[in-house]
Design an enzyme around this catalytic site. Structure first.
Site, PDB file in Angstrom:
ATOM      1  N   GLY A 221     -26.671 -20.895 -25.209  1.00  0.00           N
ATOM      2  CA  GLY A 221     -25.954 -20.974 -23.942  1.00  0.00           C
ATOM      3  C   GLY A 221     -26.779 -21.655 -22.874  1.00  0.00           C
ATOM      4  CE  LYS A 227     -30.224 -19.159 -23.402  1.00  0.00           C
ATOM      5  NZ  LYS A 227     -29.682 -19.526 -22.079  1.00  0.00           N
ATOM      6  CB  THR A 228     -34.192 -13.848 -21.406  1.00  0.00           C
ATOM      7  OG1 THR A 228     -34.371 -15.226 -21.723  1.00  0.00           O
ATOM      8  CG2 THR A 228     -35.501 -13.141 -21.546  1.00  0.00           C
ATOM      9  CG  HIS A 445     -17.528 -39.676   4.054  1.00  0.00           C
ATOM     10  ND1 HIS A 445     -17.740 -40.868   3.402  1.00  0.00           N
ATOM     11  CD2 HIS A 445     -17.677 -38.709   3.125  1.00  0.00           C
ATOM     12  CE1 HIS A 445     -18.014 -40.631   2.138  1.00  0.00           C
ATOM     13  NE2 HIS A 445     -17.986 -39.320   1.936  1.00  0.00           N
ATOM     14  CD  GLU A 446     -18.257 -34.740   3.851  1.00  0.00           C
ATOM     15  OE1 GLU A 446     -17.501 -34.185   3.015  1.00  0.00           O
ATOM     16  OE2 GLU A 446     -19.258 -35.394   3.513  1.00  0.00           O
ATOM     17  CG  HIS A 449     -14.374 -36.413   0.586  1.00  0.00           C
ATOM     18  ND1 HIS A 449     -14.209 -37.314  -0.437  1.00  0.00           N
ATOM     19  CD2 HIS A 449     -15.658 -36.565   0.998  1.00  0.00           C
ATOM     20  CE1 HIS A 449     -15.353 -37.982  -0.625  1.00  0.00           C
ATOM     21  NE2 HIS A 449     -16.241 -37.553   0.253  1.00  0.00           N
TER      22      HIS A 449
HETATM   23  P1  ADP Z   1     -31.372 -17.244 -19.821  1.00  0.00           P
HETATM   24  O1  ADP Z   1     -32.397 -16.565 -20.658  1.00  0.00           O
HETATM   25  O2  ADP Z   1     -30.043 -17.343 -20.466  1.00  0.00           O
HETATM   26  O3  ADP Z   1     -31.809 -18.549 -19.264  1.00  0.00           O
HETATM   27  P2  ADP Z   1     -31.845 -14.962 -18.181  1.00  0.00           P
HETATM   28  O4  ADP Z   1     -31.472 -13.907 -19.146  1.00  0.00           O
HETATM   29  O5  ADP Z   1     -33.295 -15.201 -18.012  1.00  0.00           O
HETATM   30  O6  ADP Z   1     -31.130 -16.323 -18.540  1.00  0.00           O
HETATM   31  O7  ADP Z   1     -31.170 -14.634 -16.785  1.00  0.00           O
HETATM   32  C1  ADP Z   1     -31.874 -14.688 -15.594  1.00  0.00           C
HETATM   33  C2  ADP Z   1     -31.383 -13.607 -14.652  1.00  0.00           C
HETATM   34  O8  ADP Z   1     -30.060 -13.845 -14.235  1.00  0.00           O
HETATM   35  C3  ADP Z   1     -31.365 -12.244 -15.266  1.00  0.00           C
HETATM   36  O9  ADP Z   1     -32.601 -11.607 -15.143  1.00  0.00           O
HETATM   37  C4  ADP Z   1     -30.279 -11.534 -14.493  1.00  0.00           C
HETATM   38  O10 ADP Z   1     -30.786 -11.018 -13.284  1.00  0.00           O
HETATM   39  C5  ADP Z   1     -29.325 -12.641 -14.162  1.00  0.00           C
HETATM   40  N1  ADP Z   1     -28.221 -12.695 -15.125  1.00  0.00           N
HETATM   41  C6  ADP Z   1     -27.959 -13.720 -15.954  1.00  0.00           C
HETATM   42  N2  ADP Z   1     -26.878 -13.479 -16.698  1.00  0.00           N
HETATM   43  C7  ADP Z   1     -26.440 -12.262 -16.360  1.00  0.00           C
HETATM   44  C8  ADP Z   1     -25.349 -11.441 -16.790  1.00  0.00           C
HETATM   45  N3  ADP Z   1     -24.498 -11.844 -17.736  1.00  0.00           N
HETATM   46  N4  ADP Z   1     -25.203 -10.242 -16.205  1.00  0.00           N
HETATM   47  C9  ADP Z   1     -26.043  -9.825 -15.253  1.00  0.00           C
HETATM   48  N5  ADP Z   1     -27.088 -10.535 -14.816  1.00  0.00           N
HETATM   49  C10 ADP Z   1     -27.297 -11.750 -15.340  1.00  0.00           C
HETATM   50 ZN    ZN Z   2     -18.247 -38.131   0.254  1.00  0.00          ZN
HETATM   51 MG    MG Z   3     -34.284 -17.228 -21.061  1.00  0.00          MG
END
Ligand code: ADP
Ligand code: ZN
Ligand code: MG
Length: 633
Positions: A221, A227-228, A445-446, A449
């Site tokens: 993703g 993910k982490t 301009h804005e 749009h």
């Molecule tokens: P990735 O590893 O996908 O790049 P992380 O897991 O490191 O992203 O996400 C970074 C931070 O963003 C997390 O520590 C959390 O605070 C927030 N976050 C990201 N996704 C979610 C989620 N689905 N629900 C709640 N918090 C999230």
């Molecule tokens: Zn513009």
């Molecule tokens: Mg990560």
């Protein structure tokens, strides 16, 4: 997240070496008697004056002791080299003389005999000195230099001694506060992982009918989608040890180190089974072998690491209870061998959240923040399409800081709105002053749009227009509020997007009769859309439903700069250019007509925008619809 428990032995060679060195130097100074070095001639004179009691001879020097009472004779004279500890006066009647080579020993001995000097030969014990200066000192210096270099490369002295050890951090479950409750908006991924955890807990249940437990789960993703976070939640929920490490931790500049670390990691994991090994940022080691590096070679280290990982994954039996999890932002660069069955055979997509997901994520992060009662997370979620969890967490945090700075009791909607703008466009830069003329142009301009967006059926409604400069290079902005997340776009919708992008330039042209450089980014984006319509979506009547270019290159050519020639001829290329231009021209003509027709509204709205810097909500809609009367102002 609490710190990891690291098991390591603190043993540093350098301290032992330094201690040995200091000790031996002290010893040689303290224990050696204090002596005066005298010339050979004076030594002979002392002998002849019967002042010498006893001497010992080595092949390099003579060491003599004076008779009691003869001390003054041996007192140092100017020019004598006095060897004492820290410059103290020599008190012991001992002197040394360097022997002159070639002088016959027998004459010297006769002389000594004649004056009744007791003499003896002595074999100098130079063992310790030789050891110190021949071995310990040079080795110490070399070790010092080596440690220094290792530190420069990035490891401490402990690391230098544990090069091939894996740096995996083992998390103790009690220290992990993350649970599935902290992860929102990614329900499908969550469900998959819950199942994986169940595999670990009850392998028998799943193997009953002969099924095979998956060995590897790959989380895929965009950055910041959680993910982490999901992996940590798994660690927190599963009752098993959790090895956490990042792909880049395998990679060192020395060939073979990464592979050794992989081996070490799997050995540790097998000991601790059942357990989970999580490799974050897998793409750091898992890139396609032999390809992405081009033809330059020299990627042996990463390749060996990857090969070792593949071998280890094949080599263990998942029924033993080790599950490998990994995460990557870039599955497309991973080596195909990693993805085949028996390795990372489960792939879990962690998507950017939809509107409901975003609301849930905002709610998760708002738990620890005091929100004013009128804050509506649903509206905020609608304002932030395309944002990942990390951005949303950031918005809540920014808003809390903003509100605190203003001394508020709770975070209000306005703070959150400002935080969104910040996250979208970088920090506000009110300090940057535009000239009156520049503000004029940017305002028209804005509004251009915004006016196009309000007038066209398929365009997203306009939410806010501002001429406050933000970030780098953006002088103003028009925010549109998409009614829903879009995965499919029709031709009409794409054309309306182009029209909105061209609206700024058309407004400048209609009002000033000339155009500025401010539309550069708009033009880039509209051209891009038009080109995609022709080349990828088959939306050109002339070229028909075909795609041109942009396909996958052969893997072994990827990223090498080769093989990027077009796969169509000159004529087609020209036709593509013509068609793209035709689309832009046709739409621009329409937009300019619209702008001419609504010039009155344009002028009026722009004037008010210049005054207020920001226009939004009902007022903006009324202005753009031309329904503002003098009385309502
Ligand atoms: P990735 O590893 O996908 O790049 P992380 O897991 O490191 O992203 O996400 C970074 C931070 O963003 C997390 O520590 C959390 O605070 C927030 N976050 C990201 N996704 C979610 C989620 N689905 N629900 C709640 N918090 C999230
Ligand atoms: Zn513009
Ligand atoms: Mg990560």
């Amino acid at each position: 997240m609490k710190g990891p428990i690291r098991q390591k032995t603190q043993f540093s060679l350098i301290y032992v070496l330094i201690a040995a060195l200091v000790l031996s130097v002290l010893q040689s100074w303290l224990l050696a008697p204090q002596t005066v070095e005298v010339p050979m001639s004076r030594f002979l004179a002392l002998v002849r004056e019967d002042k010498v009691e006893r001497v010992s001879l080595t092949d390099k020097e003579i060491r003599g002791t004076l008779r009691p009472g003869a001390l003054p004779a041996a007192a140092p004279r100017p020019g004598d080299r006095v060897r004492t500890f820290l410059g103290a006066e020599p008190t012991v009647a001992i002197f040394t003389t360097t022997r002159i080579s070639g002088v016959d020993d027998s004459t010297l001995l006769k002389e000594l005999e004649a004056h009744k000097v007791e003499f003896s030969g002595r074999i100098e014990n130079t063992f310790w000195r030789d050891l110190l200066f021949g071995w310990i000192l040079p080795l110490g210096i070399m070790a010092g230099i080596w440690m220094f270099l290792m530190r420069r490369i990035g490891g401490g002295p402990t690391q230098a001694l544990s090069f091939g050890r894996s740096k995996a951090k083992i998390f103790d479950r009690k220290e992990l506060k993350t649970s599935f409750a902290d992860v929102a908006g990614v329900d499908e991924a969550r469900a998959e992982l819950v199942e994986v955890v169940d595999f670990l807990r009850h392998p028998k249940k799943y193997q009953r009918l002969g099924g095979r437990i998956p060995k590897g789960v790959l989380l895929v993703g965009s950055p910041g989608t959680g993910k982490t976070l999901l992996a940590r939640a798994v660690a927190g929920e599963a009752d098993v040890p959790f090895f956490f490490l990042s792909g880049s931790e395998f990679v060192e500049m020395f060939v073979g180190v990464g592979a050794a670390r992989v081996r070490d990691l799997f050995e540790q994991a097998k000991e601790k089974a059942p357990c989970i090994v999580f490799i974050d940022e897998l793409d750091a080691i898992g890139k396609t072998r032999g390809g992405a590096g081009g033809f330059v070679g020299g990627h042996d280290e990463r390749e060996q690491t990857l090969n070792q990982l593949l071998a280890e994954m094949d080599g263990f039996d998942s029924s033993k209870g080790v599950i490998i999890m990994a995460a990557t932002n870039r599955p497309e660069v991973l080596d195909a061998a990693l993805l085949r069955a028996g390795r990372f055979d489960r792939q879990v997509v962690v998507d950017k959240p939809d509107v409901r997901g975003r609301e849930a994520i905002l709610a998760v992060h708002a738990r620890n923040v005091t929100l004013a009662p009128q804050v509506d997370l649903h509206v905020l979620a609608a304002r932030t399409p395309g944002m990942a969890g990390a951005d949303l967490a950031n918005i809540i945090n920014e808003a809390a800081l903003l509100a605190a700075r203003k001394g508020k009791e709770a975070v209000e909607m306005a703070d959150l709105e400002e935080a969104i703008d910040r996250v979208i466009g970088g920090l506000e830069r009110k300090s940057r002053v535009l000239s009156v003329k520049e503000r004029d142009i940017v305002a028209h301009h804005e509004i251009g749009h915004a006016l196009v967006a309000t007038s066209l059926p398929h365009a997203d409604p306009v939410h806010k227009v501002t001429i406050i400069p933000r970030g780098v290079g953006a002088l103003g902005a028009t925010y549109q509020l998409p009614l829903e997340d879009r995965y499919l776009l029709t031709r009409g919708e794409l054309e309306d997007r182009i029209a909105v992008l061209l609206g700024g330039r058309a407004a400048e042209e209609v009002v000033y009769g000339e155009i500025s450089t401010g539309a550069h980014n708009d033009l880039e984006r509209s051209t891009e859309i038009a080109r995609l319509m022709v080349m990828q979506y088959g939306m050109s009547d002339k070229l028909g439903p075909m795609t041109f270019g942009g396909g996958q290159q052969a893997l072994f050519l990827k990223g090498s700069g080769f093989g990027q020639e077009r796969e169509y001829g000159e004529d087609t290329a020209r036709a593509i250019d013509d068609e793209t231009r035709a689309i832009i021209d046709r739409i621009y003509g329409r937009v300019r007509d619209l702008m001419t027709a609504k010039k009155g509204i344009l002028m009026e709205a722009a004037a008010e925008l210049k005054l207020n810097e920001t226009l939004e909500g009902d007022r903006l809609r009324a202005l753009l619809a031309g329904t503002v009367t003098e009385g309502a102002r």
